[in-house]
Design a protein around this motif. Sequence first.
Motif, PDB file in Angstrom:
ATOM      1  N   ALA A 195       0.854  -1.192   0.000  1.00 52.56           N
ATOM      2  CA  ALA A 195       0.000   0.000   0.000  1.00 52.56           C
ATOM      3  C   ALA A 195       0.887   1.237   0.000  1.00 52.56           C
ATOM      4  CB  ALA A 195      -0.908  -0.008   1.227  1.00 52.56           C
ATOM      5  N   GLY A 196       0.546   2.218  -0.816  1.00 56.14           N
ATOM      6  CA  GLY A 196       1.338   3.439  -0.928  1.00 56.14           C
ATOM      7  C   GLY A 196       1.093   4.091  -2.266  1.00 56.14           C
ATOM      8  N   THR A 197       2.148   4.342  -3.017  1.00 60.35           N
ATOM      9  CA  THR A 197       2.032   4.909  -4.361  1.00 60.35           C
ATOM     10  C   THR A 197       2.894   4.092  -5.314  1.00 60.35           C
ATOM     11  OG1 THR A 197       3.908   6.419  -4.077  1.00 60.35           O
ATOM     12  CG2 THR A 197       1.739   7.224  -3.382  1.00 60.35           C
ATOM     13  N   ASN A 230       6.487   2.123  -4.230  1.00 60.15           N
ATOM     14  CA  ASN A 230       6.689   0.710  -4.549  1.00 60.15           C
ATOM     15  C   ASN A 230       7.936   0.507  -5.403  1.00 60.15           C
ATOM     16  OD1 ASN A 230       4.545  -1.562  -3.875  1.00 60.15           O
ATOM     17  ND2 ASN A 230       3.452   0.388  -3.964  1.00 60.15           N
ATOM     18  N   ILE A 231       8.214   1.448  -6.292  1.00 58.59           N
ATOM     19  CA  ILE A 231       9.411   1.326  -7.136  1.00 58.59           C
ATOM     20  C   ILE A 231      10.667   1.672  -6.344  1.00 58.59           C
ATOM     21  CG2 ILE A 231      10.586   2.258  -9.184  1.00 58.59           C
ATOM     22  CD1 ILE A 231       7.782   2.791 -10.354  1.00 58.59           C
ATOM     23  N   VAL A 247       0.830   2.810 -17.379  1.00 60.00           N
ATOM     24  CA  VAL A 247       0.139   2.866 -16.085  1.00 60.00           C
ATOM     25  C   VAL A 247       0.320   4.251 -15.471  1.00 60.00           C
ATOM     26  CG1 VAL A 247      -0.049   1.841 -13.785  1.00 60.00           C
ATOM     27  CG2 VAL A 247       0.512   0.399 -15.749  1.00 60.00           C
ATOM     28  N   VAL A 248       1.547   4.783 -15.543  1.00 61.94           N
ATOM     29  CA  VAL A 248       1.817   6.116 -14.994  1.00 61.94           C
ATOM     30  C   VAL A 248       1.022   7.170 -15.751  1.00 61.94           C
ATOM     31  CG1 VAL A 248       3.610   7.845 -14.587  1.00 61.94           C
ATOM     32  CG2 VAL A 248       4.112   5.417 -14.233  1.00 61.94           C
ATOM     33  N   ASP A 255       2.781   9.286  -8.355  1.00 64.41           N
ATOM     34  CA  ASP A 255       2.206   9.449  -7.022  1.00 64.41           C
ATOM     35  C   ASP A 255       0.782   8.890  -6.941  1.00 64.41           C
ATOM     36  OD1 ASP A 255       4.463  10.738  -5.918  1.00 64.41           O
ATOM     37  OD2 ASP A 255       3.882  12.598  -6.922  1.00 64.41           O
ATOM     38  N   HIS A 256       0.380   8.143  -7.955  1.00 68.26           N
ATOM     39  CA  HIS A 256      -0.939   7.497  -7.922  1.00 68.26           C
ATOM     40  C   HIS A 256      -0.977   6.463  -6.803  1.00 68.26           C
ATOM     41  CE1 HIS A 256      -4.651   5.615  -9.185  1.00 68.26           C
ATOM     42  NE2 HIS A 256      -4.038   4.458  -9.347  1.00 68.26           N
TER      43      HIS A 256
END
Length: 552
Positions: free
Chosen positions: A408-410, A414-415, A436-437, A445-446
Amino acid sequence: MLRTALRRNAGAMTWGTVLMGMYQAGETAFPIALGLIVEHTLRDRSLGSLALSIAALAVIITTVSLSWRFGMRILQKANTTEAHRWRVQVAACGLQPVARDVDLKSGEVLTIATEDADQTADIIEVVPLLISSLVAVLIAAVALGMASVHLGLLVIVGTIAILSVLSVMSRRIGTSTREQQARVARAGAKVADLIVGLRPLHGFGGNHAAFLSYRKVSTEAKSQAITVARVNGAYAGAALALNALLAAAVTLTAGWLAFNSRITIGELVMAVGLAQFIMEPLRLFSEMPKYVMIARASAERMALVLAAPAVMTPGTERLSAGGDLEIDSVRYGSLRELKFHVSAGEFVAIAAYQPRAAADLTSILAMNVPPDAYEGVVRVGGRETGELSIEAVREHLLVNPYDGEIFAGTLRTNIDPAGAGRMISEAVEASMLTDVVALHREGLDHGVRDRGANLSGGQRQRLSLARALAADADILVLRDPTTAVDAVTEQLIARNIAKLRRNRTTIVITSSPALLDVADRVLVLDGGVITADDTHRNLLTADENYRLAVAR
Protein backbone atom coordinates in the motif's frame (compact mmCIF):
# COMPACT_ATOMS: atom_id res chain seq x y z
CA MET A 1 11.94 -9.70 28.92
CA LEU A 2 9.84 -8.03 31.61
CA ARG A 3 12.98 -7.27 33.61
CA THR A 4 14.55 -5.76 30.48
CA ALA A 5 11.51 -3.53 29.96
CA LEU A 6 11.61 -2.38 33.58
CA ARG A 7 15.36 -1.78 33.54
CA ARG A 8 15.48 0.41 30.43
CA ASN A 9 12.51 2.49 31.59
CA ALA A 10 13.73 2.90 35.18
CA GLY A 11 14.00 6.70 34.93
CA ALA A 12 10.50 7.24 33.55
CA MET A 13 9.06 4.74 36.01
CA THR A 14 10.77 6.46 38.94
CA TRP A 15 9.29 9.85 38.04
CA GLY A 16 5.95 8.24 37.22
CA THR A 17 5.93 6.43 40.57
CA VAL A 18 6.76 9.64 42.46
CA LEU A 19 4.00 11.60 40.74
CA MET A 20 1.42 8.82 41.01
CA GLY A 21 2.42 8.37 44.66
CA MET A 22 1.76 12.08 45.16
CA TYR A 23 -1.62 11.64 43.46
CA GLN A 24 -2.60 8.77 45.73
CA ALA A 25 -1.23 10.58 48.79
CA GLY A 26 -3.30 13.64 47.87
CA GLU A 27 -6.40 11.51 47.39
CA THR A 28 -5.79 9.93 50.79
CA ALA A 29 -5.11 13.29 52.38
CA PHE A 30 -8.50 14.66 51.29
CA PRO A 31 -10.70 12.67 53.74
CA ILE A 32 -8.02 13.11 56.42
CA ALA A 33 -8.16 16.87 55.92
CA LEU A 34 -11.96 16.82 56.05
CA GLY A 35 -11.82 15.01 59.37
CA LEU A 36 -9.35 17.53 60.77
CA ILE A 37 -11.49 20.44 59.49
CA VAL A 38 -14.56 19.05 61.24
CA GLU A 39 -12.53 18.48 64.39
CA HIS A 40 -11.10 22.02 64.52
CA THR A 41 -14.31 23.70 63.38
CA LEU A 42 -16.29 22.10 66.18
CA ARG A 43 -13.61 23.11 68.64
CA ASP A 44 -12.46 26.58 67.49
CA ARG A 45 -15.44 27.86 65.41
CA SER A 46 -13.31 30.61 63.75
CA LEU A 47 -13.36 32.02 60.20
CA GLY A 48 -9.54 31.99 60.11
CA SER A 49 -9.45 28.22 60.66
CA LEU A 50 -12.12 27.76 58.00
CA ALA A 51 -10.13 29.85 55.45
CA LEU A 52 -6.95 27.92 56.22
CA SER A 53 -8.82 24.68 55.78
CA ILE A 54 -10.19 25.76 52.39
CA ALA A 55 -6.67 26.77 51.29
CA ALA A 56 -5.34 23.36 52.38
CA LEU A 57 -8.06 21.60 50.39
CA ALA A 58 -7.20 23.70 47.32
CA VAL A 59 -3.54 22.67 47.60
CA ILE A 60 -4.54 19.02 47.89
CA ILE A 61 -6.87 19.20 44.88
CA THR A 62 -4.21 20.97 42.77
CA THR A 63 -1.61 18.35 43.75
CA VAL A 64 -4.00 15.53 42.86
CA SER A 65 -4.84 17.03 39.45
CA LEU A 66 -1.31 17.90 38.33
CA SER A 67 0.41 14.79 39.66
CA TRP A 68 -2.09 12.52 37.87
CA ARG A 69 -1.81 14.47 34.62
CA PHE A 70 1.97 14.50 34.42
CA GLY A 71 2.47 11.09 36.02
CA MET A 72 0.26 9.33 33.48
CA ARG A 73 1.82 11.33 30.64
CA ILE A 74 5.30 10.06 31.59
CA LEU A 75 4.15 6.47 32.07
CA GLN A 76 2.09 6.25 28.90
CA LYS A 77 4.89 7.75 26.80
CA ALA A 78 7.29 5.16 28.23
CA ASN A 79 4.70 2.42 27.65
CA THR A 80 4.17 3.41 24.02
CA THR A 81 7.92 3.70 23.38
CA GLU A 82 8.59 0.29 24.92
CA ALA A 83 5.84 -1.34 22.85
CA HIS A 84 7.43 0.23 19.74
CA ARG A 85 10.80 -1.26 20.68
CA TRP A 86 9.33 -4.76 21.01
CA ARG A 87 7.39 -4.44 17.74
CA VAL A 88 10.55 -3.44 15.88
CA GLN A 89 12.51 -6.28 17.48
CA VAL A 90 9.91 -8.91 16.56
CA ALA A 91 9.59 -7.48 13.05
CA ALA A 92 13.37 -7.56 12.62
CA CYS A 93 13.33 -11.30 13.36
CA GLY A 94 10.38 -11.86 11.04
CA LEU A 95 12.06 -9.99 8.19
CA GLN A 96 15.17 -12.19 8.30
CA PRO A 97 14.02 -15.35 6.47
CA VAL A 98 16.88 -17.53 7.64
CA ALA A 99 17.62 -15.91 10.97
CA ARG A 100 15.16 -17.76 13.23
CA ASP A 101 13.84 -21.31 13.44
CA VAL A 102 10.33 -20.76 14.78
CA ASP A 103 7.20 -22.74 13.96
CA LEU A 104 4.90 -19.76 13.54
CA LYS A 105 3.06 -18.45 10.50
CA SER A 106 3.28 -14.84 9.38
CA GLY A 107 -0.17 -14.04 10.80
CA GLU A 108 0.90 -15.31 14.23
CA VAL A 109 4.08 -13.27 14.12
CA LEU A 110 1.95 -10.24 13.21
CA THR A 111 -0.25 -10.75 16.29
CA ILE A 112 2.82 -11.13 18.49
CA ALA A 113 4.35 -7.95 17.05
CA THR A 114 1.19 -5.95 17.79
CA GLU A 115 -1.05 -7.17 20.62
CA ASP A 116 1.58 -9.06 22.60
CA ALA A 117 4.10 -6.22 22.27
CA ASP A 118 1.52 -3.76 23.64
CA GLN A 119 0.51 -6.02 26.52
CA THR A 120 4.11 -6.73 27.48
CA ALA A 121 4.87 -3.01 27.59
CA ASP A 122 1.93 -2.49 29.97
CA ILE A 123 4.25 -3.64 32.76
CA ILE A 124 5.73 -0.11 32.59
CA GLU A 125 2.46 1.31 33.94
CA VAL A 126 1.55 -1.63 36.16
CA VAL A 127 4.50 -1.37 38.57
CA PRO A 128 4.19 2.39 39.35
CA LEU A 129 0.43 2.06 39.79
CA LEU A 130 1.00 -0.91 42.09
CA ILE A 131 3.48 1.03 44.21
CA SER A 132 1.36 4.19 44.32
CA SER A 133 -1.72 2.17 45.31
CA LEU A 134 0.31 0.55 48.07
CA VAL A 135 1.34 4.05 49.24
CA ALA A 136 -2.33 5.06 49.46
CA VAL A 137 -3.28 1.95 51.42
CA LEU A 138 -0.37 2.42 53.83
CA ILE A 139 -1.21 6.12 54.40
CA ALA A 140 -4.84 5.20 55.03
CA ALA A 141 -3.81 2.42 57.42
CA VAL A 142 -1.44 4.74 59.35
CA ALA A 143 -4.06 7.53 59.53
CA LEU A 144 -6.74 5.13 60.77
CA GLY A 145 -4.24 3.49 63.13
CA MET A 146 -3.53 6.86 64.74
CA ALA A 147 -7.25 7.23 65.41
CA SER A 148 -7.64 3.59 66.50
CA VAL A 149 -5.30 0.63 66.33
CA HIS A 150 -8.28 -1.57 65.47
CA LEU A 151 -9.01 0.43 62.28
CA GLY A 152 -5.37 0.38 61.11
CA LEU A 153 -5.03 -3.38 61.65
CA LEU A 154 -8.36 -3.97 59.91
CA VAL A 155 -7.13 -2.21 56.75
CA ILE A 156 -3.79 -4.06 56.73
CA VAL A 157 -5.24 -7.52 57.42
CA GLY A 158 -8.10 -6.95 54.98
CA THR A 159 -5.74 -5.87 52.19
CA ILE A 160 -3.53 -8.94 52.67
CA ALA A 161 -6.58 -11.22 52.62
CA ILE A 162 -7.95 -9.61 49.43
CA LEU A 163 -4.63 -9.91 47.60
CA SER A 164 -4.22 -13.54 48.67
CA VAL A 165 -7.58 -14.48 47.22
CA LEU A 166 -7.07 -12.52 43.99
CA SER A 167 -3.54 -13.78 43.39
CA VAL A 168 -4.93 -17.32 43.16
CA MET A 169 -7.57 -16.18 40.67
CA SER A 170 -5.02 -14.28 38.57
CA ARG A 171 -3.19 -17.51 37.73
CA ARG A 172 -6.29 -18.77 35.96
CA ILE A 173 -6.39 -15.49 33.99
CA GLY A 174 -2.79 -15.96 32.85
CA THR A 175 -3.45 -19.50 31.62
CA SER A 176 -6.65 -18.52 29.82
CA THR A 177 -5.03 -15.44 28.26
CA ARG A 178 -2.13 -17.48 26.85
CA GLU A 179 -4.55 -19.86 25.19
CA GLN A 180 -6.68 -17.01 23.84
CA GLN A 181 -3.66 -15.23 22.37
CA ALA A 182 -2.53 -18.45 20.69
CA ARG A 183 -5.97 -19.02 19.12
CA VAL A 184 -6.30 -15.41 17.97
CA ALA A 185 -2.85 -15.67 16.40
CA ARG A 186 -3.87 -18.87 14.57
CA ALA A 187 -6.96 -17.10 13.25
CA GLY A 188 -4.79 -14.20 12.09
CA ALA A 189 -2.43 -16.61 10.35
CA LYS A 190 -5.39 -18.24 8.58
CA VAL A 191 -6.58 -14.83 7.35
CA ALA A 192 -3.11 -14.01 6.03
CA ASP A 193 -2.95 -17.34 4.20
CA LEU A 194 -6.39 -16.84 2.67
CA ILE A 195 -5.57 -13.32 1.46
CA VAL A 196 -2.39 -14.55 -0.21
CA GLY A 197 -4.26 -17.40 -1.91
CA LEU A 198 -7.50 -15.56 -2.66
CA ARG A 199 -7.14 -15.48 -6.43
CA PRO A 200 -6.19 -19.17 -6.78
CA LEU A 201 -9.13 -20.05 -4.51
CA HIS A 202 -11.46 -18.14 -6.82
CA GLY A 203 -9.94 -19.97 -9.75
CA PHE A 204 -10.94 -23.47 -8.67
CA GLY A 205 -13.96 -22.59 -6.56
CA GLY A 206 -12.42 -23.21 -3.15
CA ASN A 207 -13.93 -20.11 -1.54
CA HIS A 208 -16.54 -21.96 0.51
CA ALA A 209 -14.11 -24.52 1.89
CA ALA A 210 -11.66 -21.75 2.79
CA PHE A 211 -14.44 -19.82 4.53
CA LEU A 212 -15.41 -22.88 6.59
CA SER A 213 -11.78 -23.43 7.53
CA TYR A 214 -11.42 -19.87 8.78
CA ARG A 215 -14.79 -19.99 10.53
CA LYS A 216 -13.63 -22.99 12.54
CA VAL A 217 -10.45 -21.35 13.88
CA SER A 218 -12.29 -18.05 14.42
CA THR A 219 -15.00 -19.84 16.43
CA GLU A 220 -12.32 -21.44 18.60
CA ALA A 221 -10.79 -18.00 19.20
CA LYS A 222 -14.24 -16.58 20.04
CA SER A 223 -14.98 -19.39 22.53
CA GLN A 224 -11.67 -18.85 24.29
CA ALA A 225 -12.27 -15.07 24.35
CA ILE A 226 -15.60 -15.71 26.07
CA THR A 227 -13.84 -17.93 28.59
CA VAL A 228 -11.27 -15.22 29.30
CA ALA A 229 -14.04 -12.60 29.63
CA ARG A 230 -15.87 -14.88 32.08
CA VAL A 231 -12.73 -15.34 34.17
CA ASN A 232 -11.99 -11.60 34.07
CA GLY A 233 -15.58 -10.87 35.08
CA ALA A 234 -15.33 -13.24 38.02
CA TYR A 235 -12.04 -11.65 39.05
CA ALA A 236 -13.42 -8.08 38.78
CA GLY A 237 -16.58 -9.05 40.63
CA ALA A 238 -14.65 -10.74 43.42
CA ALA A 239 -12.29 -7.75 43.73
CA LEU A 240 -15.19 -5.30 43.90
CA ALA A 241 -17.09 -7.38 46.46
CA LEU A 242 -14.06 -7.88 48.71
CA ASN A 243 -13.10 -4.20 48.54
CA ALA A 244 -16.67 -3.20 49.36
CA LEU A 245 -16.70 -5.60 52.32
CA LEU A 246 -13.49 -4.09 53.66
CA ALA A 247 -14.86 -0.54 53.22
CA ALA A 248 -18.07 -1.52 54.98
CA ALA A 249 -16.12 -3.16 57.79
CA VAL A 250 -14.01 -0.03 58.29
CA THR A 251 -17.11 2.20 58.27
CA LEU A 252 -19.05 0.02 60.73
CA THR A 253 -16.06 -0.38 63.02
CA ALA A 254 -15.49 3.39 63.04
CA GLY A 255 -19.18 3.96 63.78
CA TRP A 256 -19.05 1.51 66.67
CA LEU A 257 -15.90 3.16 68.07
CA ALA A 258 -17.50 6.63 67.77
CA PHE A 259 -20.70 5.36 69.44
CA ASN A 260 -18.59 4.19 72.36
CA SER A 261 -16.69 7.53 72.43
CA ARG A 262 -13.38 5.84 71.59
CA ILE A 263 -12.84 8.14 68.59
CA THR A 264 -14.00 11.71 67.97
CA ILE A 265 -16.56 12.94 65.43
CA GLY A 266 -13.73 14.30 63.25
CA GLU A 267 -12.00 10.91 63.30
CA LEU A 268 -15.28 9.26 62.37
CA VAL A 269 -15.66 11.57 59.36
CA MET A 270 -12.06 10.76 58.37
CA ALA A 271 -12.65 7.02 58.75
CA VAL A 272 -15.85 7.06 56.70
CA GLY A 273 -14.14 9.16 53.99
CA LEU A 274 -11.11 6.86 53.90
CA ALA A 275 -13.36 3.80 53.76
CA GLN A 276 -14.97 5.19 50.61
CA PHE A 277 -11.69 6.39 49.09
CA ILE A 278 -9.72 3.23 49.83
CA MET A 279 -11.86 1.22 47.42
CA GLU A 280 -10.17 2.87 44.40
CA PRO A 281 -6.52 2.17 45.32
CA LEU A 282 -7.55 -1.27 46.54
CA ARG A 283 -9.21 -1.90 43.17
CA LEU A 284 -6.04 -0.83 41.35
CA PHE A 285 -3.90 -2.77 43.79
CA SER A 286 -6.00 -5.91 43.40
CA GLU A 287 -6.05 -5.70 39.59
CA MET A 288 -2.27 -5.53 39.28
CA PRO A 289 -1.69 -9.32 39.59
CA LYS A 290 -4.05 -9.82 36.64
CA TYR A 291 -2.15 -7.36 34.45
CA VAL A 292 1.18 -8.86 35.50
CA MET A 293 -0.03 -12.31 34.41
CA ILE A 294 -1.27 -10.92 31.06
CA ALA A 295 2.06 -9.15 30.47
CA ARG A 296 3.92 -12.34 31.38
CA ALA A 297 1.80 -14.41 28.98
CA SER A 298 2.47 -11.95 26.15
CA ALA A 299 6.19 -11.86 26.94
CA GLU A 300 6.29 -15.66 26.75
CA ARG A 301 4.74 -15.53 23.27
CA MET A 302 7.21 -12.90 22.10
CA ALA A 303 10.02 -15.08 23.44
CA LEU A 304 8.93 -17.75 20.94
CA VAL A 305 10.23 -15.44 18.22
CA LEU A 306 12.98 -13.48 19.95
CA ALA A 307 14.62 -16.43 21.73
CA ALA A 308 14.22 -18.93 18.88
CA PRO A 309 17.54 -20.51 17.85
CA ALA A 310 19.20 -19.18 14.73
CA VAL A 311 18.89 -21.41 11.68
CA MET A 312 22.34 -20.29 10.66
CA THR A 313 25.10 -18.06 11.92
CA PRO A 314 25.76 -15.60 9.07
CA GLY A 315 29.30 -14.64 8.26
CA THR A 316 30.69 -11.16 8.70
CA GLU A 317 32.64 -10.66 5.49
CA ARG A 318 31.77 -7.92 3.00
CA LEU A 319 31.92 -7.82 -0.82
CA SER A 320 33.39 -5.33 -3.25
CA ALA A 321 31.24 -4.00 -6.10
CA GLY A 322 30.67 -6.15 -9.18
CA GLY A 323 31.47 -9.84 -9.23
CA ASP A 324 30.26 -13.09 -10.70
CA LEU A 325 27.95 -15.88 -9.52
CA GLU A 326 28.88 -19.56 -9.25
CA ILE A 327 26.75 -22.56 -8.33
CA ASP A 328 29.06 -25.46 -7.47
CA SER A 329 27.63 -29.00 -7.07
CA VAL A 330 24.48 -27.90 -5.27
CA ARG A 331 22.02 -30.59 -4.14
CA TYR A 332 18.74 -29.37 -2.68
CA GLY A 333 15.16 -30.44 -3.28
CA SER A 334 14.88 -31.20 -6.99
CA LEU A 335 18.42 -29.94 -7.75
CA ARG A 336 21.05 -32.63 -8.39
CA GLU A 337 24.74 -31.64 -8.53
CA LEU A 338 23.79 -28.34 -10.12
CA LYS A 339 26.78 -26.50 -11.57
CA PHE A 340 27.07 -23.31 -13.59
CA HIS A 341 29.01 -20.04 -13.63
CA VAL A 342 27.87 -16.57 -14.66
CA SER A 343 30.65 -14.09 -15.33
CA ALA A 344 30.51 -10.48 -14.20
CA GLY A 345 28.48 -8.36 -16.64
CA GLU A 346 26.94 -11.38 -18.40
CA PHE A 347 23.23 -11.78 -19.23
CA VAL A 348 22.25 -15.44 -18.77
CA ALA A 349 18.81 -17.03 -19.09
CA ILE A 350 17.94 -20.33 -17.39
CA ALA A 351 15.22 -22.42 -19.02
CA ALA A 352 13.94 -24.67 -16.23
CA TYR A 353 11.81 -27.53 -17.55
CA GLN A 354 10.44 -28.33 -14.07
CA PRO A 355 8.83 -25.46 -12.05
CA ARG A 356 10.00 -27.07 -8.79
CA ALA A 357 13.63 -26.80 -9.88
CA ALA A 358 13.13 -23.09 -10.69
CA ALA A 359 11.58 -22.52 -7.25
CA ASP A 360 14.40 -24.37 -5.43
CA LEU A 361 17.10 -22.44 -7.28
CA THR A 362 15.34 -19.14 -6.57
CA SER A 363 15.08 -19.97 -2.84
CA ILE A 364 18.79 -20.74 -2.60
CA LEU A 365 19.85 -17.58 -4.43
CA ALA A 366 17.46 -15.46 -2.34
CA MET A 367 19.08 -16.82 0.87
CA ASN A 368 15.73 -18.20 1.99
CA VAL A 369 17.61 -21.47 2.52
CA PRO A 370 20.68 -21.40 4.80
CA PRO A 371 23.93 -22.69 3.24
CA ASP A 372 24.15 -25.65 5.62
CA ALA A 373 20.70 -26.88 4.48
CA TYR A 374 22.01 -27.94 1.07
CA GLU A 375 25.07 -29.65 -0.31
CA GLY A 376 27.51 -27.74 -2.46
CA VAL A 377 28.49 -24.08 -2.50
CA VAL A 378 27.12 -20.80 -3.84
CA ARG A 379 29.77 -18.16 -4.49
CA VAL A 380 29.14 -14.46 -5.04
CA GLY A 381 32.14 -12.49 -6.26
CA GLY A 382 34.32 -15.51 -5.53
CA ARG A 383 33.22 -15.66 -1.85
CA GLU A 384 31.07 -18.42 -0.39
CA THR A 385 27.71 -17.10 0.84
CA GLY A 386 28.27 -18.84 4.19
CA GLU A 387 31.19 -16.48 4.83
CA LEU A 388 29.13 -13.38 4.06
CA SER A 389 26.59 -11.54 6.14
CA ILE A 390 23.04 -11.65 4.80
CA GLU A 391 23.18 -7.87 4.43
CA ALA A 392 26.33 -8.13 2.30
CA VAL A 393 24.68 -10.67 -0.01
CA ARG A 394 21.54 -8.54 -0.27
CA GLU A 395 23.60 -5.46 -1.22
CA HIS A 396 25.07 -7.20 -4.27
CA LEU A 397 22.60 -9.95 -5.16
CA LEU A 398 18.91 -9.15 -5.64
CA VAL A 399 16.43 -11.94 -6.37
CA ASN A 400 13.02 -10.79 -7.58
CA PRO A 401 10.40 -13.60 -7.44
CA TYR A 402 7.58 -13.87 -9.95
CA ASP A 403 5.04 -13.08 -7.21
CA GLY A 404 6.80 -9.99 -5.81
CA GLU A 405 4.71 -8.30 -3.12
CA ILE A 406 3.01 -4.96 -3.83
CA PHE A 407 2.57 -2.64 -0.86
CA ALA A 408 0.00 0.00 0.00
CA GLY A 409 1.34 3.44 -0.93
CA THR A 410 2.03 4.91 -4.36
CA LEU A 411 3.65 3.73 -7.58
CA ARG A 412 6.74 5.71 -6.59
CA THR A 413 7.08 4.20 -3.10
CA ASN A 414 6.69 0.71 -4.55
CA ILE A 415 9.41 1.33 -7.14
CA ASP A 416 11.72 3.16 -4.74
CA PRO A 417 10.87 2.07 -1.16
CA ALA A 418 14.06 3.55 0.29
CA GLY A 419 13.49 6.94 -1.33
CA ALA A 420 16.92 6.91 -2.97
CA GLY A 421 15.47 8.44 -6.16
CA ARG A 422 17.88 6.61 -8.50
CA MET A 423 16.90 5.12 -11.86
CA ILE A 424 13.16 5.46 -11.31
CA SER A 425 12.41 6.83 -14.77
CA GLU A 426 14.73 4.28 -16.44
CA ALA A 427 13.10 1.42 -14.54
CA VAL A 428 9.60 2.64 -15.44
CA GLU A 429 10.48 2.78 -19.12
CA ALA A 430 12.30 -0.57 -19.15
CA SER A 431 9.40 -2.39 -17.44
CA MET A 432 6.85 -0.76 -19.79
CA LEU A 433 5.07 0.75 -16.80
CA THR A 434 4.81 4.07 -18.62
CA ASP A 435 1.22 3.44 -19.70
CA VAL A 436 0.14 2.87 -16.08
CA VAL A 437 1.82 6.12 -14.99
CA ALA A 438 0.25 8.02 -17.92
CA LEU A 439 -3.23 6.73 -17.09
CA HIS A 440 -3.38 8.73 -13.87
CA ARG A 441 -3.15 12.46 -13.32
CA GLU A 442 -0.95 11.92 -10.23
CA GLY A 443 1.57 9.96 -12.30
CA LEU A 444 4.03 8.11 -10.07
CA ASP A 445 2.21 9.45 -7.02
CA HIS A 446 -0.94 7.50 -7.92
CA GLY A 447 -2.19 5.55 -4.91
CA VAL A 448 -1.74 1.77 -4.75
CA ARG A 449 -3.86 -0.37 -2.45
CA ASP A 450 -2.54 -3.17 -0.29
CA ARG A 451 -1.23 -6.06 -2.42
CA GLY A 452 -1.95 -3.95 -5.52
CA ALA A 453 -5.69 -4.62 -5.33
CA ASN A 454 -6.44 -1.73 -7.74
CA LEU A 455 -3.96 -2.96 -10.37
CA SER A 456 -4.28 -5.75 -12.93
CA GLY A 457 -2.04 -8.81 -12.80
CA GLY A 458 0.17 -7.47 -15.59
CA GLN A 459 0.46 -4.07 -13.93
CA ARG A 460 1.46 -5.65 -10.62
CA GLN A 461 4.11 -7.75 -12.35
CA ARG A 462 5.55 -4.77 -14.22
CA LEU A 463 5.57 -2.69 -11.03
CA SER A 464 7.50 -5.45 -9.26
CA LEU A 465 9.94 -5.63 -12.18
CA ALA A 466 10.42 -1.84 -12.12
CA ARG A 467 11.31 -2.02 -8.43
CA ALA A 468 13.92 -4.73 -9.12
CA LEU A 469 15.47 -2.78 -11.99
CA ALA A 470 15.52 0.51 -10.05
CA ALA A 471 17.58 -1.15 -7.30
CA ASP A 472 20.44 -1.42 -9.83
CA ALA A 473 21.98 -4.44 -8.08
CA ASP A 474 25.37 -5.79 -9.12
CA ILE A 475 23.76 -9.19 -9.69
CA LEU A 476 20.04 -9.32 -10.53
CA VAL A 477 18.03 -12.56 -10.63
CA LEU A 478 14.55 -12.42 -12.15
CA ARG A 479 12.12 -15.31 -12.14
CA ASP A 480 9.36 -15.30 -14.80
CA PRO A 481 9.11 -11.48 -14.92
CA THR A 482 6.75 -11.35 -17.95
CA THR A 483 4.22 -14.17 -17.53
CA ALA A 484 1.27 -11.76 -17.08
CA VAL A 485 1.91 -9.48 -20.09
CA ASP A 486 1.05 -9.85 -23.78
CA ALA A 487 3.59 -11.01 -26.38
CA VAL A 488 4.27 -7.55 -27.82
CA THR A 489 4.89 -6.01 -24.39
CA GLU A 490 7.05 -9.01 -23.49
CA GLN A 491 9.28 -8.41 -26.52
CA LEU A 492 9.74 -4.75 -25.58
CA ILE A 493 10.45 -5.55 -21.94
CA ALA A 494 13.05 -8.16 -22.90
CA ARG A 495 14.96 -5.71 -25.09
CA ASN A 496 14.70 -2.98 -22.47
CA ILE A 497 16.08 -5.23 -19.72
CA ALA A 498 19.00 -6.26 -21.89
CA LYS A 499 19.74 -2.63 -22.70
CA LEU A 500 19.37 -1.30 -19.14
CA ARG A 501 21.39 -4.15 -17.62
CA ARG A 502 24.22 -4.03 -20.17
CA ASN A 503 27.54 -4.87 -18.44
CA ARG A 504 25.62 -5.79 -15.26
CA THR A 505 25.31 -9.43 -14.20
CA THR A 506 21.73 -10.56 -14.92
CA ILE A 507 20.12 -13.99 -14.61
CA VAL A 508 16.56 -14.61 -15.79
CA ILE A 509 14.83 -17.89 -14.93
CA THR A 510 12.19 -18.10 -17.65
CA SER A 511 10.62 -19.98 -20.53
CA SER A 512 9.86 -16.76 -22.43
CA PRO A 513 11.30 -16.88 -25.99
CA ALA A 514 11.71 -13.09 -25.95
CA LEU A 515 13.91 -13.13 -22.84
CA LEU A 516 15.76 -16.26 -23.91
CA ASP A 517 16.57 -14.61 -27.24
CA VAL A 518 18.16 -11.46 -25.78
CA ALA A 519 20.36 -13.40 -23.34
CA ASP A 520 24.05 -13.88 -24.05
CA ARG A 521 23.51 -17.60 -23.49
CA VAL A 522 20.87 -20.01 -22.23
CA LEU A 523 21.34 -22.74 -19.62
CA VAL A 524 18.85 -25.61 -19.80
CA LEU A 525 17.91 -26.90 -16.34
CA ASP A 526 16.39 -30.39 -16.63
CA GLY A 527 16.22 -33.06 -13.96
CA GLY A 528 18.05 -30.85 -11.47
CA VAL A 529 21.19 -30.40 -13.62
CA ILE A 530 22.34 -28.22 -16.51
CA THR A 531 21.92 -30.30 -19.68
CA ALA A 532 22.74 -27.64 -22.30
CA ASP A 533 24.58 -24.32 -22.55
CA ASP A 534 24.25 -22.31 -25.79
CA THR A 535 22.45 -19.39 -27.38
CA HIS A 536 18.68 -19.48 -27.74
CA ARG A 537 18.76 -19.72 -31.54
CA ASN A 538 21.36 -22.49 -31.60
CA LEU A 539 19.30 -24.50 -29.09
CA LEU A 540 16.15 -24.02 -31.16
CA THR A 541 17.95 -25.50 -34.13
CA ALA A 542 19.77 -28.35 -32.41
CA ASP A 543 17.59 -29.41 -29.45
CA GLU A 544 14.09 -30.78 -30.14
CA ASN A 545 13.15 -30.93 -26.45
CA TYR A 546 14.17 -27.30 -25.98
CA ARG A 547 12.14 -26.24 -29.00
CA LEU A 548 9.04 -28.01 -27.70
CA ALA A 549 9.52 -26.53 -24.21
CA VAL A 550 9.91 -22.86 -25.15
CA ALA A 551 8.24 -22.44 -28.56
CA ARG A 552 4.91 -20.58 -28.39
